[in-house]
Design a protein around this motif. Structure first.
Motif, short mmCIF file in Angstrom:
data_model
loop_
_atom_site.label_atom_id
_atom_site.label_comp_id
_atom_site.label_asym_id
_atom_site.label_seq_id
_atom_site.Cartn_x
_atom_site.Cartn_y
_atom_site.Cartn_z
N ARG A 210 0.80 -1.22 0.00
CA ARG A 210 0.00 0.00 0.00
C ARG A 210 0.84 1.28 0.00
N THR A 211 2.12 1.19 0.36
CA THR A 211 2.93 2.41 0.45
C THR A 211 3.07 3.10 -0.90
N TRP A 212 2.93 2.36 -1.99
CA TRP A 212 3.03 2.98 -3.32
C TRP A 212 1.87 3.94 -3.58
N TYR A 213 0.76 3.75 -2.86
CA TYR A 213 -0.43 4.57 -3.06
C TYR A 213 -0.76 5.41 -1.83
N SER A 214 0.21 5.62 -0.98
CA SER A 214 -0.02 6.47 0.19
C SER A 214 -0.28 7.90 -0.27
N ALA A 215 -0.83 8.71 0.61
CA ALA A 215 -1.13 10.10 0.26
C ALA A 215 0.13 10.84 -0.19
N GLU A 216 1.28 10.46 0.37
CA GLU A 216 2.53 11.14 0.03
C GLU A 216 3.14 10.63 -1.27
N ARG A 217 2.81 9.40 -1.68
CA ARG A 217 3.53 8.77 -2.79
C ARG A 217 2.66 8.45 -4.01
N LYS A 218 1.35 8.51 -3.90
CA LYS A 218 0.48 8.07 -4.99
C LYS A 218 0.76 8.82 -6.29
N GLU A 219 0.80 10.14 -6.25
CA GLU A 219 1.03 10.93 -7.46
C GLU A 219 2.40 10.64 -8.05
N GLU A 220 3.40 10.48 -7.18
CA GLU A 220 4.74 10.17 -7.65
C GLU A 220 4.78 8.80 -8.31
N THR A 221 4.07 7.84 -7.74
CA THR A 221 4.03 6.48 -8.32
C THR A 221 3.44 6.52 -9.72
N ILE A 222 2.30 7.19 -9.87
CA ILE A 222 1.65 7.27 -11.17
C ILE A 222 2.54 8.01 -12.16
N SER A 223 3.17 9.09 -11.74
CA SER A 223 4.06 9.84 -12.63
C SER A 223 5.26 9.00 -13.05
N PHE A 224 5.80 8.23 -12.11
CA PHE A 224 6.94 7.35 -12.41
C PHE A 224 6.56 6.31 -13.46
N LEU A 225 5.39 5.70 -13.32
CA LEU A 225 4.94 4.70 -14.29
C LEU A 225 4.74 5.34 -15.66
N LYS A 226 4.18 6.54 -15.69
CA LYS A 226 4.01 7.25 -16.97
C LYS A 226 5.35 7.57 -17.61
N GLU A 227 6.26 8.09 -16.82
CA GLU A 227 7.56 8.52 -17.33
C GLU A 227 8.31 7.36 -17.98
N HIS A 228 8.19 6.18 -17.39
CA HIS A 228 8.93 5.01 -17.89
C HIS A 228 8.07 4.11 -18.78
N GLN A 229 6.88 4.60 -19.14
CA GLN A 229 5.98 3.90 -20.07
C GLN A 229 5.60 2.51 -19.59
N PHE A 230 5.39 2.41 -18.28
CA PHE A 230 4.85 1.18 -17.72
C PHE A 230 3.32 1.19 -17.79
N ILE A 231 2.74 0.03 -17.94
CA ILE A 231 1.29 -0.13 -17.86
C ILE A 231 0.91 -0.25 -16.39
N HIS A 232 -0.02 0.54 -15.95
CA HIS A 232 -0.47 0.49 -14.56
C HIS A 232 -1.47 -0.66 -14.39
N THR A 233 -1.21 -1.51 -13.41
CA THR A 233 -2.14 -2.59 -13.09
C THR A 233 -3.06 -2.12 -11.97
N VAL A 234 -4.33 -2.00 -12.30
CA VAL A 234 -5.36 -1.58 -11.35
C VAL A 234 -5.94 -2.84 -10.72
N CYS A 235 -5.97 -2.90 -9.40
CA CYS A 235 -6.38 -4.13 -8.72
C CYS A 235 -7.66 -3.95 -7.92
N ASP A 236 -8.54 -4.93 -8.05
CA ASP A 236 -9.67 -5.04 -7.13
C ASP A 236 -9.37 -6.21 -6.22
#
Length: 285
Positions: free
Chosen positions: A145-171
């Motif tokens: 869950r730390t990848w989506y913490s309030a402090e890190r969520k935007e950075e995580t998404i930006s990092f995935l975009k920058e490196h052209q990773f596909i984001h896996t959305v989980c239920d």
């Protein structure tokens, strides 16, 4: 475009013909769904012979989501059978290339374990994985869950975009640090949605019993839950070109039926599937 499938093709009795054998299951599966997650590649990198067999058993437009080998993701508990990390990645690249050359590789799924938290060391390892899998479209799935913490969520998404990773959305069950929230944000022209069920007890007690895997993914989504997922997936589709949806809640054989219900809710008609051959003596004359 939304495509729906399941994790693996070997344990979904509701979609097989009554006279099917084990070797018919992939063909039968590909008459219902246009994509599948190849989960056996997590346990052992498949041989070229097996891959060619799977390619020949599926329609031209069928695609595989190839799960990264456990030595790549940090799950491996035994000795690594490869002498070096480079040897391991080279073996995986060779296997993935066979799918890619046949135009049947949707993406490589790199699913990190619950203890892979948001640290500089782990961010750098993801960069290393990107380098080693250059030339492949790579989806990243977090289980911490730390990848989506309030402090890190935007950075995580930006990092995935920058490196052209596909984001896996989980239920998945919301069961503390070893689970992640449903974050419907695309970082690539493709998005991956993996649906694991919502069995909180099974998720929290992973490894505590002999049959923990069966308990962990034992869940049957009701219509209200599937309708909510359908709405979220439609919104995700507005952010990208293709959404791949994979049901992993199959301990009680619920995945196929849940996937079919979601397909109906989304009014999807998959083209280019394998023909659903009739059983012997079945049909009207």
């Amino acid at each position: 475009m939304i495509k729906i499938g399941l994790t693996g093709w070997g344990d979904h009795p509701s979609i097989y013909r009554t006279n099917s054998t084990k070797r018919d299951k992939l063909f039968d599966y590909s008459g219902h769904f246009p994509i599948v997650e190849l989960d056996t590649s997590f346990y052992a990198i498949p041989s070229a012979q097996n891959i060619e067999k799977w390619l020949n058993e599926t329609p031209q437009n069928f695609q595989f989501v190839m799960k990264a080998y456990q030595g790549i993701t940090g799950h491996l508990r035994e000795d690594n059978p490869y002498e070096t990390r480079n040897d391991m990645f080279e073996a995986f690249r060779q296997s993935a290339s066979i799918f890619q050359e046949a135009n049947k590789l949707a993406m490589v799924l790199v699913q990190f374990p619950p203890w892979f938290d948001c640290t500089v060391k782990n961010v750098n390892y993801i960069r290393y994985v990107k380098q080693q899998l250059d030339g492949f479209q790579v989806a990243i799935e977090f289980r911490n869950r730390t990848w989506y913490s309030a402090e890190r969520k935007e950075e995580t998404i930006s990092f995935l975009k920058e490196h052209q990773f596909i984001h896996t959305v989980c239920d998945e069950p919301q069961a503390g640090i070893g689970s992640v929230p449903f974050v419907a944000e695309a970082t690539h022209q493709k998005a991956l949605v993996r649906i694991h069920g919502r069995n909180v007890f099974g998720w929290r007690n992973s490894g505590s019993t002999e049959n923990w895997r069966e308990v962990r993914f034992l869940y049957d989504y009701n219509e209200e839950e599937l309708s909510d997922l359908a709405n979220k997936i439609k919104k995700l589709e507005q952010q990208c070109d293709e959404v791949y949806v994979l049901f992993n809640n199959n301990s009680g054989h619920h995945a196929a039926d849940n996937a079919k219900t979601l397909q109906q809710m989304l009014h999807l008609d998959f083209e280019g599937l394998a023909p659903k051959q009739l059983d012997f003596f079945e049909g009207e004359f």
